[in-house]
Scaffold this motif. Sequence first.
Motif, PDB file in Angstrom:
ATOM      1  N   GLU A 152       0.788  -1.200  -0.108  1.00 26.32           N
ATOM      2  CA  GLU A 152      -0.185  -0.030  -0.040  1.00 26.32           C
ATOM      3  C   GLU A 152       1.097   1.310  -0.064  1.00 26.32           C
ATOM      4  N   GLU A 153       1.921   1.343   0.959  1.00 25.03           N
ATOM      5  CA  GLU A 153       2.838   2.316   0.746  1.00 25.03           C
ATOM      6  C   GLU A 153       3.589   2.579  -0.229  1.00 25.03           C
ATOM      7  N   PHE A 154       4.075   1.368  -0.931  1.00 26.36           N
ATOM      8  CA  PHE A 154       4.887   1.469  -2.272  1.00 26.36           C
ATOM      9  C   PHE A 154       4.085   1.949  -3.292  1.00 26.36           C
ATOM     10  N   ARG A 155       2.732   1.889  -3.260  1.00 26.23           N
ATOM     11  CA  ARG A 155       1.970   2.609  -4.395  1.00 26.23           C
ATOM     12  C   ARG A 155       1.949   4.048  -4.416  1.00 26.23           C
ATOM     13  N   ARG A 156       2.336   4.558  -3.172  1.00 31.07           N
ATOM     14  CA  ARG A 156       2.090   5.996  -3.291  1.00 31.07           C
ATOM     15  C   ARG A 156       3.422   6.769  -3.957  1.00 31.07           C
ATOM     16  N   PRO A 157       3.354   7.713  -4.574  1.00 32.48           N
ATOM     17  CA  PRO A 157       4.790   8.483  -5.268  1.00 32.48           C
ATOM     18  C   PRO A 157       5.728   8.377  -4.200  1.00 32.48           C
ATOM     19  N   ASN A 158       5.793   8.969  -3.194  1.00 32.24           N
ATOM     20  CA  ASN A 158       7.054   8.909  -2.155  1.00 32.24           C
ATOM     21  C   ASN A 158       6.816   7.953  -1.120  1.00 32.24           C
ATOM     22  N   PRO A 159       6.797   6.663  -1.080  1.00 32.31           N
ATOM     23  CA  PRO A 159       6.630   5.573  -0.003  1.00 32.31           C
ATOM     24  C   PRO A 159       7.811   6.084   1.089  1.00 32.31           C
ATOM     25  N   LYS A 160       6.901   5.782   2.284  1.00 35.35           N
ATOM     26  CA  LYS A 160       7.952   5.572   3.500  1.00 35.35           C
ATOM     27  C   LYS A 160       8.743   4.139   3.733  1.00 35.35           C
ATOM     28  N   TRP A 161      10.050   4.391   3.915  1.00 36.25           N
ATOM     29  CA  TRP A 161      10.489   3.122   4.189  1.00 36.25           C
ATOM     30  C   TRP A 161      11.126   2.774   5.512  1.00 36.25           C
ATOM     31  N   ASP A 162      11.147   1.583   6.173  1.00 34.18           N
ATOM     32  CA  ASP A 162      11.706   1.384   7.171  1.00 34.18           C
ATOM     33  C   ASP A 162      12.951   0.650   6.990  1.00 34.18           C
ATOM     34  N   VAL A 163      14.069   1.493   7.468  1.00 28.85           N
ATOM     35  CA  VAL A 163      15.415   1.222   6.924  1.00 28.85           C
ATOM     36  C   VAL A 163      16.026  -0.016   7.894  1.00 28.85           C
ATOM     37  N   LEU A 164      16.462  -1.045   7.435  1.00 27.32           N
ATOM     38  CA  LEU A 164      16.816  -2.170   8.404  1.00 27.32           C
ATOM     39  C   LEU A 164      18.281  -2.159   8.422  1.00 27.32           C
ATOM     40  N   LEU A 165      19.199  -1.649   7.465  1.00 27.17           N
ATOM     41  CA  LEU A 165      20.529  -1.724   7.706  1.00 27.17           C
ATOM     42  C   LEU A 165      21.159  -0.758   6.476  1.00 27.17           C
ATOM     43  N   ASP A 166      22.131   0.283   7.259  1.00 30.78           N
ATOM     44  CA  ASP A 166      22.772   1.097   6.555  1.00 30.78           C
ATOM     45  C   ASP A 166      24.071   0.493   6.052  1.00 30.78           C
ATOM     46  N   LEU A 167      24.268   0.239   4.923  1.00 29.39           N
ATOM     47  CA  LEU A 167      25.585  -0.430   4.564  1.00 29.39           C
ATOM     48  C   LEU A 167      26.906   0.694   4.654  1.00 29.39           C
ATOM     49  N   ASP A 168      26.692   1.881   4.322  1.00 28.96           N
ATOM     50  CA  ASP A 168      27.697   2.892   4.407  1.00 28.96           C
ATOM     51  C   ASP A 168      28.059   3.012   5.759  1.00 28.96           C
ATOM     52  N   LYS A 169      27.057   2.858   6.934  1.00 31.77           N
ATOM     53  CA  LYS A 169      27.449   3.133   8.053  1.00 31.77           C
ATOM     54  C   LYS A 169      28.198   1.899   8.843  1.00 31.77           C
ATOM     55  N   LEU A 170      27.518   0.712   8.454  1.00 34.29           N
ATOM     56  CA  LEU A 170      28.256  -0.391   8.575  1.00 34.29           C
ATOM     57  C   LEU A 170      29.916  -0.488   8.378  1.00 34.29           C
ATOM     58  N   ALA A 171      30.021  -0.150   7.033  1.00 34.88           N
ATOM     59  CA  ALA A 171      31.433  -0.075   6.450  1.00 34.88           C
ATOM     60  C   ALA A 171      32.335   0.830   7.203  1.00 34.88           C
ATOM     61  N   ALA A 172      31.689   1.762   7.483  1.00 33.97           N
ATOM     62  CA  ALA A 172      32.680   3.006   8.144  1.00 33.97           C
ATOM     63  C   ALA A 172      32.988   2.504   9.647  1.00 33.97           C
ATOM     64  N   GLU A 173      31.908   1.736  10.443  1.00 36.80           N
ATOM     65  CA  GLU A 173      31.986   1.552  11.816  1.00 36.80           C
ATOM     66  C   GLU A 173      33.133   0.123  11.952  1.00 36.80           C
ATOM     67  N   GLU A 174      32.890  -0.739  10.841  1.00 33.67           N
ATOM     68  CA  GLU A 174      33.979  -1.641  10.990  1.00 33.67           C
ATOM     69  C   GLU A 174      34.899  -1.691  10.104  1.00 33.67           C
ATOM     70  N   ASN A 175      35.108  -0.404   9.531  1.00 32.04           N
ATOM     71  CA  ASN A 175      36.453  -0.436   8.469  1.00 32.04           C
ATOM     72  C   ASN A 175      36.436  -1.439   7.391  1.00 32.04           C
ATOM     73  N   GLU A 176      35.412  -1.745   6.799  1.00 33.32           N
ATOM     74  CA  GLU A 176      35.571  -2.793   5.931  1.00 33.32           C
ATOM     75  C   GLU A 176      34.788  -2.440   4.435  1.00 33.32           C
TER      76      GLU A 176
END
Length: 688
Positions: free
Chosen positions: A95-119
């Motif tokens: 239902e949310e995806f059908r909207r022009p600008n859906p709201k998303w529930d972020v599970l994992l930020d890969l850039d943040k993870l890479a920075a935190e783990e230096n990988e």
Amino acid sequence: MPIDDRPTLAAPDDDPYLWLEDIEGERALVFVEQQNKRTLERFGNAGFADDRDTLAAIYDRPDNIPYVMRRGGLLYNLWKDTNNPRGLWRRTTLEEFRRPNPKWDVLLDLDKLAAEENEDWLLNGTQTLPPTHARAILSLSRGGSDAVTLREFDMETKTFVSDGFVLPEAKGGTDWFDADTLLLSSAYGGMATTSGYARTVRSWRRGHDVDTAPVIFETSPDSMGVFAELDQTGASPRVWFVERLDFFNQNVWLGDETGARLKLEIPTDTWMEAHHDWLVVKLRTAWTVGGQNFAPDVVLGISLSAFVKGHRNFTPVFEPGSRRALQGFFWAAGRLVLSILDELRPVFEILTPSGNVWTRAGLPGLPEIGVVDIQRFDRHESESNGDLRANIQDPLTPPSLMLIEGIGSPTLLKQAPRTFSADGLVITQHEAISIDGERIPYVQTGPAAETGDAPVYMSAYGGFGLAVRPYYSSALGKLWLERGGTCVQANIRGGGEFGTRWHDAGRYAGKRLAHDDFAAVAADLVRRGVTRANRIAAEGGSNGGILISNMLTRYPERFGALFCTIPLIDMRRYTRLLAGASWIAEYGDPDKPEEWAWLQTYSAYHAAIPGQNYPPILIATTRRDDRVHPGHARKMTAKLQAMGYEAHLYEPAAGGHGYGKDNRERAAFTALGYAFLKNKIGWSDHQM
């Protein structure tokens, strides 16, 4: 002083450039750094930078389609843009995806993870277990490599499980059997075939050391690999074990969490899909069974329980034609979906089995030309309600993401933005006549009027039975078509456009014939008055790298410039480099004299000799490509330069078997290649 042209066809093992196969070797890296510097100094000008930034902005557009797959009623997506170059793994509702600008529930930020783990983390895949999907196994790749680290992730807390499943980097993956058991198909711990893939399936229980996990299925080291999948569509959970003998042959076993129990008595070269109590197989070669003779590429259906009991009363559910071939099939809520190319036109059929009767229906509302991709909307077959996802496009029409509910007409979910002007451009289909008289189709996109001097970009693949189709390309559209160029995609043999016969004609010794097909298309463009030979630029990657390197050595007079990407080139040593042994079924074994006899005819690394009129070539690879060894590109460049030819190398540090690990790297790789091609065919657009 004589020119050193080693290795040669007369002395194929006298290779002075073996040191370049040391991927991280100090001497090899100095060579790569020097080559990168020279290439970027020569072609990485202000025009290249503008084009790179233009492409990166297109790839990062906020209105690009966020492609989704449904799990447990929620839609999951990996999104990359300028602020999230590695990506956000996220989810939302339909239902949310059908909207022009859906709201998303972020599970994992890969850039943040890479920075935190230096990988250098990228997300390569995810596995969840229906129906709760409470936990996931994430496959984390360093720099885009095929080898991954497996880590357990809690979907509710959005954190890695502190005492959960963790496996160090290796090629392979896993599937859940239950909330506390994984079916592990990984090369970790020395459990690898000569191709570098998993040799065993292990039952890994929570809290137990992976090194002590019992092996429940195993193949020999000279096989390609094994894997196991949980199937929850039957009356009770069952496990399918697949033993890949080579790229086109496999043994399939039915079993449970303790191991394989029943080997299916079907030809090893079939495609197989099971669903509930149904078994469907697509033949690659003729098969006589149950008193009936079935031709190659026929699809057969039967009750699985009846088959297990020994019955062989198969029902044909698809019959091929000379230019009509199945491209794939899958199950969705008890229906079998067939994807077909008929004279390169997309056709889809929906089959519903009941007893020995298979009712047939078409999918309404889909275009009969262009590219149409249909997939099950649900990631897990056991959760499918029959909804399908359609992706529709052509070289001048950006993709539309459609939802097909039931067998109804598709409804629009998302429309991709138009990223280049298509004014005055047309799509036409043509055929060239190859060296043996075979008709070779190709699609041409460009200005309607022929000038005889068009700057032409050509591409093809021609391998592994994979059909190439004319997709919408923002890069080609913006940097080539919009500026007055013409693009051509050739359907050469070795692909699967017309079924097994088309693939086999361009396989083994026939690979050389597939290359003749491509050269025939180039000649046809000149014959038709589209362009001149020195205005034709060609690109091919991976298996297409063999193609492009052979255009250099076999048909240099037909091209003005060549862009050879993530390539396979050295056909003498390819089986000894990374995953190369897994491709013997496509090319042949160079250690067998009778097969080296044909392999040497298209091993451009050995065929290249001094004193020829070779066109300029840019060879590009990535250091983290652990599928096709970067040594192919390095060595070919070094040999060509030693013989005095204009050859350039570009090798970024990351990217895997692709053009970059993020949108900006992908844009740079592509823009550099196009800048080189334009420069060498004498095409001065606004960037030169």
